[in-house]
Design a protein around this motif. Structure first.
Motif, PDB file in Angstrom:
ATOM      1  N   GLU A 210       0.833  -1.209   0.000  1.00 32.67           N
ATOM      2  CA  GLU A 210       0.000   0.000   0.000  1.00 32.67           C
ATOM      3  C   GLU A 210       0.866   1.257   0.000  1.00 32.67           C
ATOM      4  N   GLN A 211       1.955   1.240   0.762  1.00 35.08           N
ATOM      5  CA  GLN A 211       2.854   2.390   0.801  1.00 35.08           C
ATOM      6  C   GLN A 211       3.513   2.601  -0.559  1.00 35.08           C
ATOM      7  N   ALA A 212       3.890   1.503  -1.210  1.00 35.10           N
ATOM      8  CA  ALA A 212       4.518   1.608  -2.532  1.00 35.10           C
ATOM      9  C   ALA A 212       3.530   2.152  -3.562  1.00 35.10           C
ATOM     10  N   ARG A 213       2.295   1.662  -3.512  1.00 36.69           N
ATOM     11  CA  ARG A 213       1.268   2.157  -4.450  1.00 36.69           C
ATOM     12  C   ARG A 213       1.000   3.645  -4.223  1.00 36.69           C
ATOM     13  N   ALA A 214       0.921   4.014  -2.933  1.00 34.20           N
ATOM     14  CA  ALA A 214       0.659   5.419  -2.604  1.00 34.20           C
ATOM     15  C   ALA A 214       1.781   6.328  -3.087  1.00 34.20           C
ATOM     16  N   ALA A 215       2.994   5.783  -3.156  1.00 31.27           N
ATOM     17  CA  ALA A 215       4.137   6.563  -3.631  1.00 31.27           C
ATOM     18  C   ALA A 215       4.245   6.548  -5.157  1.00 31.27           C
ATOM     19  N   GLY A 216       3.317   5.855  -5.833  1.00 30.48           N
ATOM     20  CA  GLY A 216       3.292   5.828  -7.291  1.00 30.48           C
ATOM     21  C   GLY A 216       4.300   4.899  -7.926  1.00 30.48           C
ATOM     22  N   LYS A 217       4.746   3.884  -7.201  1.00 30.15           N
ATOM     23  CA  LYS A 217       5.732   2.955  -7.725  1.00 30.15           C
ATOM     24  C   LYS A 217       5.090   2.010  -8.752  1.00 30.15           C
ATOM     25  N   PRO A 218       5.853   1.585  -9.756  1.00 29.04           N
ATOM     26  CA  PRO A 218       5.316   0.666 -10.779  1.00 29.04           C
ATOM     27  C   PRO A 218       4.898  -0.664 -10.161  1.00 29.04           C
ATOM     28  N   ASP A 219       3.853  -1.266 -10.711  1.00 32.67           N
ATOM     29  CA  ASP A 219       3.352  -2.537 -10.190  1.00 32.67           C
ATOM     30  C   ASP A 219       4.421  -3.623 -10.177  1.00 32.67           C
ATOM     31  N   ALA A 220       5.332  -3.565 -11.151  1.00 33.65           N
ATOM     32  CA  ALA A 220       6.336  -4.619 -11.291  1.00 33.65           C
ATOM     33  C   ALA A 220       7.303  -4.684 -10.107  1.00 33.65           C
ATOM     34  N   ILE A 221       7.451  -3.589  -9.369  1.00 41.28           N
ATOM     35  CA  ILE A 221       8.426  -3.599  -8.268  1.00 41.28           C
ATOM     36  C   ILE A 221       7.764  -3.453  -6.894  1.00 41.28           C
ATOM     37  N   ILE A 222       6.443  -3.475  -6.878  1.00 40.41           N
ATOM     38  CA  ILE A 222       5.739  -3.276  -5.602  1.00 40.41           C
ATOM     39  C   ILE A 222       6.078  -4.373  -4.598  1.00 40.41           C
ATOM     40  N   ASP A 223       6.070  -5.640  -5.023  1.00 39.71           N
ATOM     41  CA  ASP A 223       6.382  -6.735  -4.096  1.00 39.71           C
ATOM     42  C   ASP A 223       7.828  -6.671  -3.614  1.00 39.71           C
ATOM     43  N   LYS A 224       8.741  -6.239  -4.502  1.00 38.87           N
ATOM     44  CA  LYS A 224      10.138  -6.113  -4.115  1.00 38.87           C
ATOM     45  C   LYS A 224      10.302  -5.048  -3.027  1.00 38.87           C
ATOM     46  N   ILE A 225       9.589  -3.940  -3.195  1.00 36.75           N
ATOM     47  CA  ILE A 225       9.637  -2.876  -2.192  1.00 36.75           C
ATOM     48  C   ILE A 225       9.041  -3.360  -0.874  1.00 36.75           C
ATOM     49  N   ALA A 226       7.906  -4.070  -0.972  1.00 35.32           N
ATOM     50  CA  ALA A 226       7.243  -4.577   0.242  1.00 35.32           C
ATOM     51  C   ALA A 226       8.148  -5.577   0.969  1.00 35.32           C
ATOM     52  N   THR A 227       8.877  -6.405   0.214  1.00 37.60           N
ATOM     53  CA  THR A 227       9.794  -7.361   0.828  1.00 37.60           C
ATOM     54  C   THR A 227      10.917  -6.640   1.558  1.00 37.60           C
ATOM     55  N   GLY A 228      11.413  -5.561   0.981  1.00 42.60           N
ATOM     56  CA  GLY A 228      12.441  -4.764   1.640  1.00 42.60           C
ATOM     57  C   GLY A 228      11.945  -4.178   2.952  1.00 42.60           C
ATOM     58  N   LYS A 229      10.705  -3.698   2.950  1.00 41.34           N
ATOM     59  CA  LYS A 229      10.120  -3.157   4.177  1.00 41.34           C
ATOM     60  C   LYS A 229       9.891  -4.256   5.215  1.00 41.34           C
TER      61      LYS A 229
END
Length: 276
Positions: A210-229
């Motif tokens: 949700e944080q990645a989507r709110a920041a306008g990140k591309p769908d392709a890297i959303i899970d990667k960002i969430a995993t980092g968090k």
């Protein structure tokens, strides 16, 4: 009939009730010791009934350990004034020692545990008459390992037990206190990431998405960002991966490894007054 000071003192020693309460009970019982005891217990039951709708949100955590075993309980009352009372503290110490000796499987088993023929549940009721407030045990835990170290934070609102294996020549009392104080201060959810419940992992991943989507990140890297968090969550909230509060240049895992490469935290328990 005349009630003697000796009778009053004997009843006080047997029940822990106040001198005046003992005298009144003996007068009411015409000097019959057993009947006087029952009168005092009924007084406790009346207090329990009268105060059943009260909130027992104050109290203290108590711990007792010997070698490879430990027990911790949270004993609750209504006011901080009672929590600091010597009678309340004495009761807590008595009950946690009984928990240590009996090692019941759960809180229900603890309340059924007997001390001198009286269940802990009944003893709590008896002491309501003496102390004058609702008394409950809301939490109980037991630990077993090669060595268990306990720590009660000043004020008694947080208590920790840490179970260790692979001690070797390590100074387990000093190390155990350091780790227990870390747990008291930082409130880890598990020893390592493998101990984190799946529902917590799912929840943290969804927050990251949700944080990645709110920041306008591309769908392709959303899970990667969430995993980092999620990995950042593990670092902050699992004991071995947390920075050691006494030396932030190392993690708890490194601190233990430096003391003894074989030293492991088998389990820990953290009881905090009022916390779930």
């Amino acid at each position: 009939m005349a009630i003697t000071a000796k009778q009053v003192n004997e009843l006080r020693k047997a029940t822990g009730a106040g001198m005046m309460d003992c005298k009144k009970a003996l007068v009411e019982a015409d000097g019959d010791f057993d009947k006087a005891v029952e009168i005092l217990r009924k007084k406790g039951q009346k207090v329990s009934s009268k105060r059943s709708d009260r909130e027992a949100n104050e109290g203290s955590v108590f711990a007792y350990s010997e070698g490879g075993n430990a027990a911790l309980i949270e004993l609750n009352c209504e006011t901080d004034f009672v929590a600091r009372n010597d009678d309340f503290k004495g009761l807590g110490e008595q009950l946690v020692k009984a928990a240590f000796s009996a090692r019941p499987e759960n809180l229900e088993g603890l309340l059924a545990t007997e001390i001198d023929g009286r269940s802990i549940s009944d003893i709590l009721t008896d002491n309501m008459g003496k102390i004058g407030e609702k008394l409950t045990i809301s939490k109980y835990s037991a630990l077993e390992a090669e060595s268990v170290v306990t720590y009660i934070h000043p004020g008694g609102r947080v208590g920790v037990g840490v179970a260790f294996d692979g001690i070797g020549n390590a100074d387990i009392e000093a190390i155990g206190k350091d780790v227990a104080m870390q747990i008291a201060a930082m409130n880890p959810v598990a020893i390592d990431k493998d101990g984190v419940a799946q529902e917590i992992i799912d929840h943290e991943m969804e927050i990251g998405r949700e944080q990645a989507r709110a920041a306008g990140k591309p769908d392709a890297i959303i899970d990667k960002i969430a995993t980092g968090k999620l990995n950042k969550y593990f670092k902050d909230n699992t004991l071995l991966n947390q920075e050691f509060v006494k030396d932030t240049s190392k993690t708890i895992a490194k601190y233990l490894k430096e003391a003894n490469p074989d030293l492991k935290v088998k389990a820990f328990s953290r009881l905090q007054l009022g916390a779930n």
